[in-house]
Design an enzyme around this catalytic site. Structure first.
Site, short mmCIF file in Angstrom:
data_model
loop_
_atom_site.label_atom_id
_atom_site.label_comp_id
_atom_site.label_asym_id
_atom_site.label_seq_id
_atom_site.Cartn_x
_atom_site.Cartn_y
_atom_site.Cartn_z
CG ASN B 59 -1.87 -1.20 1.55
OD1 ASN B 59 -2.24 -1.28 2.49
ND2 ASN B 59 -2.19 -1.76 0.34
CB CYS B 176 -14.88 -28.31 -22.15
SG CYS B 176 -16.59 -27.99 -21.92
#
Ligand SMILES: [Zn+2]
Lengths: 333, 611
Positions: B59, B176
């Site tokens: 940060n 898939c």
């Protein structure tokens, strides 16, 4: 610090920005030596952003003493700073933003500095100085291949003017390649595109009445963003009066501004309707959130100029005090 | 005498409004820090801050109210201390808490003149949006992502609300593609995270990593799938891994050799694709130079370089061993991008799979970006956006709402002069918005035969419709289906919707007391047909479901784009996709300028990205 080998500590600290501009840019940043002339409302915003970005060194050149008025809008100062030399007073809080950057305070008057003082920097940022000093610095910078950006905030209005010389940059572009294989969509690749911007010398950009500068450089004035002329008017006010317009002398100052505007529109052969006189009302004081916007824009230009990553603004940025549009205006090229 | 910090250009009336205003800042992250500094230095005297987070090292490059010694401390508390240092004479209150907590009801919001959002996730934004609508308090919403950002006013009855336009959903990848036919690095990274969960994480049947023999594309002409001929093990991956005591060689050969061999048997898949090349442990570890796996301080060598296959295999073996030890005595591990063995494991597995499928391999650094969905963030963009937030605040306090149209910060482009681009007018509310319209209404499409009441509450009401503690009754029948009172409707939890008489055509009356939000839900019975169909859908108009696809491929948040480039006299427009724009694959001619709306900071867990 050398340009090589970013440490694990730096990589962690700068992680989120490295993911945006890449490690090569970060390495160029950490080799950059930056001079900031004047660290007031706008200056402290610029200093904050470039300190956080991880440059090598920052030199703050400011010959003023801290006033109470300055202290309340400068987050590097405390009440104890009042009366002290500003460049020195900002050091503790500025340094605490990023202990990895070397910060130097210089309390001399920039006008009295020798030309060779400016040679050592990668880029020079100025705020709140008169145009003749900007032009003098630009000459020195051009000889020494130092980049220069100058910016100001006048009330709700703000702008920056850059001379990044013949600036080469790279940007990533994502290209979609048609895919030969079946239905899986297209394949994207990122390519680096190289570009170059040749910035004009600032004496072709900042042209005022009663100067010896070449009038040939004034072109396409009718199509200019009107705020460019507001910028010239405010700068010329400072050049003539040695100060910015003040709310305590508001009526007088607006009259002075109108006179300056008249001579400028005369020089550029444009109509006085190029911008509304009511904008003068918006031009008093250094509004903190406007400093934040300009400080962000200018620091981002410094980062781009130093890292050669992403296209830079060519060559003027103008923030509209009414709509908040912020646009590029190319002058003098 | 106190010097007046309020900007002199504002005029007397506005200046006293600033001094009297009570402001709530939600979030003390990248934008929040900048907003708080601007408020304290602009003469605001009564500020409250709420943030749930604690300070992290990553940060510090932009959240400048925090320093190294603050790491681990609550953001709200440290932010308060720092801005009091700028101006000790003001009142600042800090809450280290979640804004969605029950304590912050409509009355809490009503005490403020203005709410400023500086959040990093959509769920909290939706919630604050509803709270401000309910309390009728103006809200200034903001966000940044990389070089881009935006600021927008939300005011009940005046502008659109945060939820007026359907937001694009996270990109999803069909099962898939992940299991059988990856074609991009991200497919392999998703697969590698699933593999982590299969071996060490919480088991999730939707995260299968083995070849999918039900792939419609793999079916042979006579319609047979390969299920009956396959050699897919029926015991779970986890069970098997434990039986072999996580032997790295055996694991490697199963995932990168045997499973790939099996995939090759689904010949249809490879008719128009380059078939994968299975690789055995022995081959991977003899390939190329013998590299030592060691930690060193040079980030360029460890994180930025693409590892060799040999190194990937070594890292695989090493991390499997470490993770196995971490797992012992626990039920499961939770993957975290900042946890080194887990991150190394995913990098190694994703790259080995990429190698097998001839997909470009990635460095650990890039893998982390994708696997952790990290949105890059910089100080300058946050500073610019936060400056605009407070300029909007000056106008909103004076009720000059029409002067608060949205402003977008853009990455500078060769093709536009605009760095900041403002809308010409306020965006009007969507008259059928299921949040801010007078009678909120929405259609949900669920399988009423299989979905339980608890699933309906969690997946639909909480996750999709963002309620916090809903009460649900059958319209006109006074049957309580779900109660926000602890335990009151527990008996219903495991019943299916049908068992509760919630069927096609049922209308449910939902009420979230905290959000002061009532919503009518029309239930539609729906069964996912195709393998990759969503399990459920939510839409105001069923037709919107079709349009949603277009939004996903087009504009950032479905907004009509203001055309700012009209006046530029330079080059013609071209198709271009900036790297930070998640809407890649956009078919629009003009580059989309709105930034992605999830903002400043961190992460959406990748799990949301999948199906
Ligand atoms: Zn709405």
């Amino acid at each position: 610090m050398s340009e090589q080998s970013l440490s694990a500590v730096e990589a962690e600290l700068y992680d989120r920005q490295i993911r945006l501009w890449g490690i090569e840019s970060q390495e160029k940043l950490r080799a950059a030596n930056v001079l900031l002339i004047n660290c007031r409302g706008l200056g402290c915003e610029i200093a904050k952003n470039i300190l956080l970005s991880g440059i090598n060194s920052l030199t703050v050149l400011d010959d003023s003493l801290v006033t109470e008025e300055e202290q309340i809008k400068n987050f590097f100062l405390t009440k104890e700073s009042i009366g002290k030399k500003l460049a020195e007073a900002i050091l503790p809080k500025a340094q605490s933003l990023n202990p990895l950057v070397k910060i130097t305070a210089d309390c001399e008057n920039p006008v009295e500095k020798n030309a060779n003082f400016f040679e050592a920097f990668t880029i020079i940022i100025t705020t709140g100085i008169k145009t003749d000093l900007v032009l003098k610095l630009d000459k020195i910078c051009r000889i020494n291949k130092v980049k220069l950006i100058s910016g100001d905030v006048f009330g709700m209005f703000g702008f920056s003017v850059a001379d990044f010389l013949n600036h080469e940059y790279y940007e990533d572009r994502v290209q979609m390649l048609p895919k030969k294989r079946t239905q899986d969509g297209s394949v994207k690749t990122t390519i680096q595109v190289k570009g170059q911007i040749d910035y004009p010398e600032l004496n072709k950009v900042l042209i005022f009445p009663n100067t010896k500068q070449s009038i040939d450089a004034i072109k396409k004035s009718n199509r200019r963003n009107g705020l460019f002329f507001l910028m010239l008017t405010l700068l010329e006010f400072r050049n003539e009066n040695g100060r910015n317009p003040q709310i305590s002398t508001k009526t007088d100052d607006i009259e002075k501004l109108k006179i300056i505007k008249k001579s400028i529109v005369g020089l550029y052969k444009i109509s006085t309707s190029i911008f509304e006189d009511s904008l003068f009302e918006q031009s008093f004081g250094e509004v903190v959130p406007v400093c934040a916007i300009l400080g962000g824009v200018i620091a981002q230009e410094v980062i781009k100029a130093v890292s050669h990553k992403e296209i830079t603004i060519n060559n003027i940025f103008l923030l509209d005090p009414v709509t908040f549009n912020g646009k590029e205006e190319c002058v003098g090229a | 005498m106190q010097l007046d910090r309020t900007p002199c250009v504002l005029g007397e009336e506005a200046r006293s409004l600033v001094k009297e205003a009570k402001i709530l800042v939600v979030g003390a992250g990248g934008i929040g820090c900048e907003v708080l500094k601007n408020l304290a230095l602009s003469g605001f005297q009564d500020i409250e801050i709420i943030d749930l987070d604690t300070i992290d090292v990553s940060n510090l490059n932009r959240q400048f109210l925090f320093r190294k010694e603050h790491v681990g401390k609550p953001k709200a508390v440290v932010a308060r201390e720092t801005i009091l240092g700028y101006n000790p004479d003001i009142k600042v209150k800090a809450y280290h808490d979640s804004i969605t907590s029950q304590e912050y009801g409509v009355n809490f919001f009503k005490q403020f003149s203005l709410v400023l959002n500086a959040l990093d996730n959509r769920a909290a934004r939706n919630h604050v949006n509803r709270m401000c609508l309910a309390a009728d308090i103006p809200l200034i919403e903001s966000g940044t992502a990389g070089y881009s950002g935006q600021v927008e006013l939300i005011k009940k009855g005046v502008t659109q609300c945060y939820e007026c336009q359907p937001k694009p959903t996270q990109k999803t990848y069909p099962g898939c593609t992940i299991r059988n036919t990856p074609s991009e690095p991200v497919h392999c990274i998703v697969w590698a995270k699933h593999l982590f969960n299969q071996l060490f994480g919480e088991e999730d049947p939707d995260q299968d990593v083995s070849p999918d023999s039900e792939d419609p594309e793999a079916k042979t002409e006579d319609g047979h799938s390969m299920t009956d001929t396959g050699n897919v093990k029926r015991i779970s991956t986890r069970q098997w891994a434990q039986e072999i005591d996580y032997n790295p060689t055996q694991l490697f050969n199963k995932f990168f050799f045997e499973d790939i061999e099996y995939l090759l048997k689904m010949e249809n898949l490879w008719k128009s694709r380059k078939p994968p090349v299975p690789i055995k442990w022995e081959e991977a570890t003899t390939d190329g130079e013998k590299t030592e796996v060691k930690d060193d301080d040079n980030i360029k060598n460890t994180d930025m370089k693409v590892w060799s296959i040999n190194k990937c295999a070594q890292v695989f073996a090493k991390t499997v061993d470490v993770l196995k030890k971490e797992l012992s005595g626990r039920n499961f591990l939770v993957w975290d991008k900042d946890d080194q063995p887990g991150m190394d494991f995913v990098t190694a597995c994703a790259n080995i799979r990429s190698h097998i499928f001839s997909i470009q391999m990635q460095s650990k650094f890039s893998t982390k970006s994708i696997a952790g969905s990290i949105i890059p963030a910089i100080a300058t963009a946050n500073a610019i956006v936060a400056g605009l937030v407070v300029l909007h605040a000056f106008r909103a306090l004076q009720e000059q709402y029409e002067r608060c149209s949205a402003v977008y910060l853009r990455r500078k482009s060769k093709f536009s002069k605009f760095v900041l681009a403002a809308d010409n007018e306020l965006q009007k509310a969507n008259p059928v918005c299921y949040v801010c319209s007078p009678k909120p209404f929405v259609n949900v499409f669920v399988n009423t035969n299989t979905m339980t009441v608890k699933e309906f509450e969690n997946e639909i009401l909480k996750k999709q419709l963002n309620m916090i503690a809903p009460d649900v009754v059958l319209d006109g029948k006074f049957v309580v289906v779900i109660s926000s009172e602890e335990g009151e409707t527990q008996a219903n939890d495991n019943k299916t919707l049908v068992e509760m008489s919630v069927v096609e055509g049922t209308v449910l009356k939902c009420d979230d007391f905290l959000q002061n939000y009532e919503l009518q839900i029309a239930v539609n019975h729906y069964e996912a047909k195709e393998k990759d169909d969503p399990l459920f859908k939510v839409a105001v108009n069923p037709e919107d479901l079709k349009a949603k696809e277009d939004i996903k491929n087009g504009g950032a948040n479905g907004k009509k784009e203001e055309n700012h480039d009209e006046d530029s006299d330079d080059e013609p427009t071209i198709v271009e996709n900036p790297p930070e724009d998640p809407q890649e694959g956009s078919s629009s001619k003009r580059r989309k300028l709105n930034p992605p709306e999830d903002s400043d900071d961190d992460l959406i867990v990748l799990d949301e990205i999948i199906e």
